[in-house]
Design a protein around this motif. Sequence first.
Motif, PDB file in Angstrom:
ATOM      1  N   MET A  97       0.757  -1.375  -0.057  1.00 56.19           N
ATOM      2  CA  MET A  97      -0.054   0.072   0.231  1.00 56.19           C
ATOM      3  C   MET A  97       0.798   1.287   0.097  1.00 56.19           C
ATOM      4  O   MET A  97       0.234   2.176   0.049  1.00 56.19           O
ATOM      5  N   GLY A  98       2.177   1.283  -0.044  1.00 60.32           N
ATOM      6  CA  GLY A  98       3.193   2.063   0.039  1.00 60.32           C
ATOM      7  C   GLY A  98       3.461   2.776   1.516  1.00 60.32           C
ATOM      8  O   GLY A  98       4.087   3.855   1.767  1.00 60.32           O
ATOM      9  N   ILE A  99       2.990   1.854   2.363  1.00 60.08           N
ATOM     10  CA  ILE A  99       3.315   2.284   3.841  1.00 60.08           C
ATOM     11  C   ILE A  99       4.811   2.281   4.277  1.00 60.08           C
ATOM     12  O   ILE A  99       5.485   3.113   4.646  1.00 60.08           O
ATOM     13  N   GLY A 100       5.405   1.252   3.564  1.00 53.78           N
ATOM     14  CA  GLY A 100       6.774   0.909   3.704  1.00 53.78           C
ATOM     15  C   GLY A 100       7.698   2.455   3.311  1.00 53.78           C
ATOM     16  O   GLY A 100       8.441   2.674   3.924  1.00 53.78           O
ATOM     17  N   ARG A 101       7.414   2.304   2.070  1.00 50.83           N
ATOM     18  CA  ARG A 101       8.010   3.785   1.255  1.00 50.83           C
ATOM     19  C   ARG A 101       7.754   4.756   2.219  1.00 50.83           C
ATOM     20  O   ARG A 101       8.514   5.615   2.015  1.00 50.83           O
ATOM     21  N   ALA A 131      14.811  -5.025   1.878  1.00 50.96           N
ATOM     22  CA  ALA A 131      16.142  -4.490   1.052  1.00 50.96           C
ATOM     23  C   ALA A 131      15.941  -3.613  -0.064  1.00 50.96           C
ATOM     24  O   ALA A 131      16.527  -2.663  -0.342  1.00 50.96           O
ATOM     25  N   HIS A 132      14.767  -4.148  -0.957  1.00 49.99           N
ATOM     26  CA  HIS A 132      14.406  -3.383  -1.919  1.00 49.99           C
ATOM     27  C   HIS A 132      14.080  -1.812  -1.669  1.00 49.99           C
ATOM     28  O   HIS A 132      14.531  -0.908  -2.525  1.00 49.99           O
ATOM     29  N   LEU A 133      13.238  -1.605  -0.793  1.00 52.69           N
ATOM     30  CA  LEU A 133      13.113  -0.145  -0.166  1.00 52.69           C
ATOM     31  C   LEU A 133      14.173   0.394   0.212  1.00 52.69           C
ATOM     32  O   LEU A 133      14.390   1.933  -0.163  1.00 52.69           O
ATOM     33  N   TYR A 134      14.977  -0.282   0.880  1.00 42.34           N
ATOM     34  CA  TYR A 134      16.215   0.606   1.212  1.00 42.34           C
ATOM     35  C   TYR A 134      17.132   1.053   0.176  1.00 42.34           C
ATOM     36  O   TYR A 134      17.625   2.128   0.100  1.00 42.34           O
ATOM     37  N   THR A 135      17.320   0.108  -0.797  1.00 41.89           N
ATOM     38  CA  THR A 135      18.392   0.282  -1.976  1.00 41.89           C
ATOM     39  C   THR A 135      17.374   1.482  -2.935  1.00 41.89           C
ATOM     40  O   THR A 135      18.145   2.352  -3.534  1.00 41.89           O
ATOM     41  N   ALA A 136      16.262   1.232  -2.932  1.00 44.82           N
ATOM     42  CA  ALA A 136      15.302   2.396  -3.705  1.00 44.82           C
ATOM     43  C   ALA A 136      15.516   3.676  -3.280  1.00 44.82           C
ATOM     44  O   ALA A 136      15.412   4.808  -3.782  1.00 44.82           O
ATOM     45  N   ALA A 137      15.618   3.928  -1.836  1.00 45.30           N
ATOM     46  CA  ALA A 137      16.046   5.164  -1.308  1.00 45.30           C
ATOM     47  C   ALA A 137      17.234   5.687  -1.291  1.00 45.30           C
ATOM     48  O   ALA A 137      17.469   6.651  -0.697  1.00 45.30           O
ATOM     49  N   GLY A 138      18.197   4.764  -1.752  1.00 38.30           N
ATOM     50  CA  GLY A 138      19.498   5.099  -1.885  1.00 38.30           C
ATOM     51  C   GLY A 138      20.475   4.618  -0.917  1.00 38.30           C
ATOM     52  O   GLY A 138      21.912   4.842  -1.272  1.00 38.30           O
ATOM     53  N   PHE A 139      20.224   3.761  -0.234  1.00 40.28           N
ATOM     54  CA  PHE A 139      21.134   3.036   0.892  1.00 40.28           C
ATOM     55  C   PHE A 139      21.907   1.939   0.151  1.00 40.28           C
ATOM     56  O   PHE A 139      21.422   1.426  -1.160  1.00 40.28           O
ATOM     57  N   ARG A 140      23.327   1.923   0.363  1.00 39.45           N
ATOM     58  CA  ARG A 140      23.962   0.732  -0.090  1.00 39.45           C
ATOM     59  C   ARG A 140      24.419  -0.139   0.740  1.00 39.45           C
ATOM     60  O   ARG A 140      24.666   0.206   2.092  1.00 39.45           O
ATOM     61  N   LEU A 141      24.550  -1.417   0.316  1.00 40.07           N
ATOM     62  CA  LEU A 141      24.849  -2.596   1.405  1.00 40.07           C
ATOM     63  C   LEU A 141      26.134  -2.287   1.583  1.00 40.07           C
ATOM     64  O   LEU A 141      27.186  -2.693   0.289  1.00 40.07           O
ATOM     65  N   ASP A 160      24.094   1.783   4.351  1.00 41.55           N
ATOM     66  CA  ASP A 160      24.383   3.071   4.529  1.00 41.55           C
ATOM     67  C   ASP A 160      24.216   4.002   3.499  1.00 41.55           C
ATOM     68  O   ASP A 160      23.961   3.588   2.663  1.00 41.55           O
ATOM     69  N   LEU A 161      23.590   5.090   4.077  1.00 39.26           N
ATOM     70  CA  LEU A 161      23.247   6.377   3.055  1.00 39.26           C
ATOM     71  C   LEU A 161      23.871   7.570   3.440  1.00 39.26           C
ATOM     72  O   LEU A 161      23.972   8.075   4.746  1.00 39.26           O
ATOM     73  N   THR A 162      24.477   8.237   2.464  1.00 42.45           N
ATOM     74  CA  THR A 162      25.136   9.821   2.655  1.00 42.45           C
ATOM     75  C   THR A 162      23.938  10.637   2.046  1.00 42.45           C
ATOM     76  O   THR A 162      23.386  10.248   1.089  1.00 42.45           O
ATOM     77  N   LEU A 163      23.505  11.762   3.092  1.00 41.21           N
ATOM     78  CA  LEU A 163      22.579  12.502   2.762  1.00 41.21           C
ATOM     79  C   LEU A 163      23.056  13.811   1.911  1.00 41.21           C
ATOM     80  O   LEU A 163      24.086  14.078   2.367  1.00 41.21           O
TER      81      LEU A 163
END
Length: 163
Positions: A97-101, A131-141, A160-163
């Motif tokens: 439903m888009g809640i996670g994103r 994990a898909h949501l994390y990488t879509a937001a720019g996080f890197r493993l 990790d994600l650099t803002l």
Amino acid sequence: MTSTAFTLRHELRPGDIGWVVHRHGVLYAREYGWDYRFEAYVAETIVPFGLHHDPARERLWLAEIGERIVGSIAIVSGQADAAQLRWFLVEPDSRGMGIGRRLIDETLAFCRATGRRRVYLLTVTGLDAAAHLYTAAGFRLTEQIPAARWGAEVVEERYDLTL
């Protein structure tokens, strides 16, 4: 589940912290076979937040449909100028439903607004939707370490994600 409106809130109420602990324990046991020690781990990590968090720098969001809590996520102070994303969960009947994103988007906006330069999270292999949501937001493993946790063999991961 059909398209249903959900809301987010971050004002904590009695029962909210207990909900996060309980639902993590029940869902991860059901979906991944983890034992009661995972619920204890969540409790151990969330208690200091509940007792001492700084609302200007740390926050727990809850997603609700009507009066029912269907998801959670938090930002806590981490190492140096970083924040840590924690306690991310969406109930099975509310997924898609888009809640996670939306929960992840809220945490990252909060991190930017509070001057964080980095965000990291710790998870395990196999939580593919998250994990898909994390990488879509720019996080890197950035790290993987095999471990025995919660009655199972897991591969711990750091993103990790650099803002």
